[in-house]
Design a protein around this motif. Structure first.
Motif, short mmCIF file in Angstrom:
data_model
loop_
_atom_site.label_atom_id
_atom_site.label_comp_id
_atom_site.label_asym_id
_atom_site.label_seq_id
_atom_site.Cartn_x
_atom_site.Cartn_y
_atom_site.Cartn_z
N LEU A 33 -11.54 -89.59 -79.85
CA LEU A 33 -12.84 -90.20 -80.10
C LEU A 33 -13.52 -90.57 -78.79
O LEU A 33 -14.73 -90.32 -78.61
CB LEU A 33 -12.68 -91.45 -80.97
N ARG A 34 -12.77 -91.15 -77.86
CA ARG A 34 -13.36 -91.54 -76.58
C ARG A 34 -13.90 -90.31 -75.83
O ARG A 34 -14.99 -90.34 -75.25
CB ARG A 34 -12.34 -92.28 -75.72
N PHE A 35 -13.12 -89.22 -75.84
CA PHE A 35 -13.54 -88.02 -75.13
C PHE A 35 -14.81 -87.43 -75.75
O PHE A 35 -15.76 -87.08 -75.03
CB PHE A 35 -12.42 -86.98 -75.16
N MET A 36 -14.84 -87.35 -77.07
CA MET A 36 -16.02 -86.78 -77.72
C MET A 36 -17.24 -87.68 -77.54
O MET A 36 -18.37 -87.19 -77.39
CB MET A 36 -15.74 -86.55 -79.21
N ALA A 37 -17.04 -88.98 -77.54
CA ALA A 37 -18.16 -89.90 -77.31
C ALA A 37 -18.74 -89.72 -75.91
O ALA A 37 -19.96 -89.73 -75.72
CB ALA A 37 -17.69 -91.34 -77.50
N ILE A 38 -17.87 -89.52 -74.93
CA ILE A 38 -18.31 -89.31 -73.55
C ILE A 38 -19.07 -88.00 -73.41
O ILE A 38 -20.15 -87.94 -72.80
CB ILE A 38 -17.10 -89.34 -72.59
N MET A 39 -18.55 -86.93 -73.99
CA MET A 39 -19.20 -85.62 -73.86
C MET A 39 -20.54 -85.61 -74.62
O MET A 39 -21.51 -85.02 -74.15
CB MET A 39 -18.29 -84.51 -74.38
N ALA A 40 -20.59 -86.26 -75.77
CA ALA A 40 -21.86 -86.37 -76.50
C ALA A 40 -22.87 -87.15 -75.67
O ALA A 40 -24.06 -86.84 -75.66
CB ALA A 40 -21.63 -87.04 -77.85
N GLY A 41 -22.38 -88.15 -74.95
CA GLY A 41 -23.24 -88.94 -74.08
C GLY A 41 -23.81 -88.11 -72.94
O GLY A 41 -24.99 -88.23 -72.58
N TYR A 42 -22.98 -87.26 -72.34
CA TYR A 42 -23.47 -86.39 -71.26
C TYR A 42 -24.57 -85.46 -71.78
O TYR A 42 -25.56 -85.20 -71.09
CB TYR A 42 -22.32 -85.56 -70.70
N LEU A 43 -24.37 -84.96 -72.98
CA LEU A 43 -25.38 -84.08 -73.57
C LEU A 43 -26.68 -84.84 -73.81
O LEU A 43 -27.77 -84.33 -73.53
CB LEU A 43 -24.86 -83.49 -74.89
N ALA A 44 -26.58 -86.07 -74.30
CA ALA A 44 -27.77 -86.88 -74.56
C ALA A 44 -28.54 -87.17 -73.27
O ALA A 44 -29.78 -87.18 -73.27
CB ALA A 44 -27.37 -88.19 -75.23
N ASN A 45 -27.83 -87.38 -72.18
CA ASN A 45 -28.47 -87.67 -70.89
C ASN A 45 -29.34 -86.51 -70.41
O ASN A 45 -30.29 -86.72 -69.65
CB ASN A 45 -27.43 -87.99 -69.82
#
Length: 328
Positions: free
Chosen positions: A83-95
Motif C-alpha cells: 500500500l505504501r509503495f502504490m500510494a507513493i507511485m500514485a503520488g508521483y504520477l499526480a505531481n
C-alpha cells in the motif's frame, strides 16, 4: 467560477504551459542540424544503461516506501509495504499533473485504505520532505565546493534561488507552529476543527523524533539519494559524447536538475534544458547535453507513468478485495 478554483487551475496550467513553451522555444532556436543531432543522441542511446537507470530509480522508490513505516510506527499505525509503495507511485504520477498534489494523494490513500487520519500521515510526509531537503543541501554543499561560481551563476541566470526556497519553507513552518499556539486558546467551533487538524499534522511531524529505528531511517534516506545520483550517473554511458563526463560534472548537473524540476509539472521542458546548459561548461555540446537531460527525464517519467498508473488502477481493486474478505 469561484476565485479559489480559478487560482488552483492557474497554478496547474501555468507551469505546464511554461514547460511546453520552453520545449517549443528550444526546438525553434535550434538549427536543423542541431535538432538532427539532438534526436540522434536520444534515439541511439544505449538501452542497457537506460534500463539500469530505471532499475536504480525503482530501488529508490521501494526504499522510500519501506522508510515510511518508521514514521508511522510511533503513532501506532501498521501499513502494508504494498500500500505504501502504490500510494507513493500514485503520488508521483499526480505531481506530473498538479505540482505538490502527490503528497496529498499519498496521505489520502492511507486515510482511505487503512483508516489513518489524513493529517497525521500528511505530517509524516512533511517530515520525510525535511529529511530529503537536508540530504539535498548536503549534496549542494559538496557540489558548491568544487563548482561554486559555476553553479551559483547558472542558478542566477535561470532565476533559480534554492536559498529563497529554503527560507520560504522555514518561514511557512514557523508561521504554522505560531498558528498552532494561537489556536490552542481559541474556542470558536470552526477554529477548533482547524486546531485539531493542525495538531494531527504536528503529531505526524513529531514522529521523526520518536522513531525506534533512527539508524535504519537515516540509512534508507542516504540510500534513496545515492540511488538518485546513480540513476543519473549511469545515463552518461548511454550517450557517446557524455561517456567521459567527470563525477564533478555529473554532480553539478544533478544539483541543477534537482532544483529545476520543481519549476514546471514534473520538470517538463526546463529539466533537460537546464541539465544541457550546465554540461556545456564541461565541454559537452548543447545537443548532447540536452539529449542527456531528455533521456534522464524521459526514463524516470516513463517509470512514474507506468507504476503510478498501475497503482491508481490497483489501489481501489485491492481495497475492495480486502473489504470483501473482512466482511466474509
Amino acid at each position: 467560477m469561484p476565485k479559489t478554483k480559478l487560482i488552483s487551475i492557474t497554478k496547474t496550467i501555468l507551469p505546464l504551459l511554461l514547460g511546453v513553451f520552453l520545449i517549443l522555444y528550444s526546438i525553434g532556436e535550434a538549427s536543423p542540424e542541431e535538432r538532427t543531432k539532438l534526436w540522434k543522441n536520444i534515439t541511439q542511446a544505449n538501452p542497457y544503461w537506460l534500463l539500469l537507470s530505471v532499475f536504480l530509480g525503482c530501488l529508490s522508490h521501494l526504499s522510500r516506501a519501506y522508510r515510511w513505516q518508521y514514521l508511522l510506527q510511533p503513532m501506532g499505525y501498521k501499513t502494508s509495504f504494498k500500500l505504501r509503495f502504490m500510494a507513493i507511485m500514485a503520488g508521483y504520477l499526480a505531481n506530473m499533473g498538479i505540482p505538490r498534489s502527490g503528497e496529498i494523494l499519498r496521505a489520502a490513500s492511507l486515510s482511505t485504505y487503512q483508516n489513518i487520519p489524513f493529517e497525521k500521515s500528511f505530517g509524516t510526509i512533511i517530515s520525510e520532505r525535511v529529511a530529503d531537503l537536508v540530504m539535498l543541501l548536503i549534496i549542494l554543499g559538496g557540489s558548491l565546493i568544487f563548482n561554486q561560481h559555476l553553479i551559483i551563476n547558472f542558478l542566477k541566470n535561470y532565476n533559480i534561488n534554492p536559498f529563497f526556497t529554503i527560507i520560504l519553507l522555514g518561514g511557512l513552518l514557523a508561521i504554522g507552529l505560531l498558528g498552532l499556539q494561537v489556536l490552542k486558546k481559541t474556542k470558536h467551533p470552526i477554529l477548533q476543527k482547524v486546531k485539531t487538524f493542525g495538531q494531527g499534522i504536528l503529531e505526524g511531524m513529531k514522529s521523526i523524533f520518536q522513531m525506534k529505528h533512527t539508524v535504519a531511517f537515516l540509512a534508507h534516506t542516504v540510500f534513496i539519494w545515492v540511488m538518485y545520483i546513480c540513476m543519473f550517473l549511469v545515463v552518461k554511458f548511454a550517450i557517446p559524447e557524455t561517456f567521459g563526463l567527470s563525477f564533478n560534472a555529473i554532480m553539478a548537473a544533478f544539483v541543477v536538475g534537482s532544483f529545476a524540476i520543481s519549476l514546471t509539472n514534473g520538470g517538463i521542458g526546463i529539466y533537460p534544458i537546464a541539465v544541457g546548459a550546465i554540461l556545456v561548461f564541461f565541454g559537452i555540446s548543447k545537443e548532447a547535453g540536452e539529449a542527456f537531460g531528455w533521456v534522464v527525464w524521459g526514463t524516470q517519467t516513463l517509470l512514474n507513468l507506468v507504476l503510478g498508473g498501475l497503482s491508481l488502477l490497483l489501489l481501489p481493486i485491492l481495497y475492495k478485495k480486502q473489504q470483501k474478505q473482512s466482511c466474509s
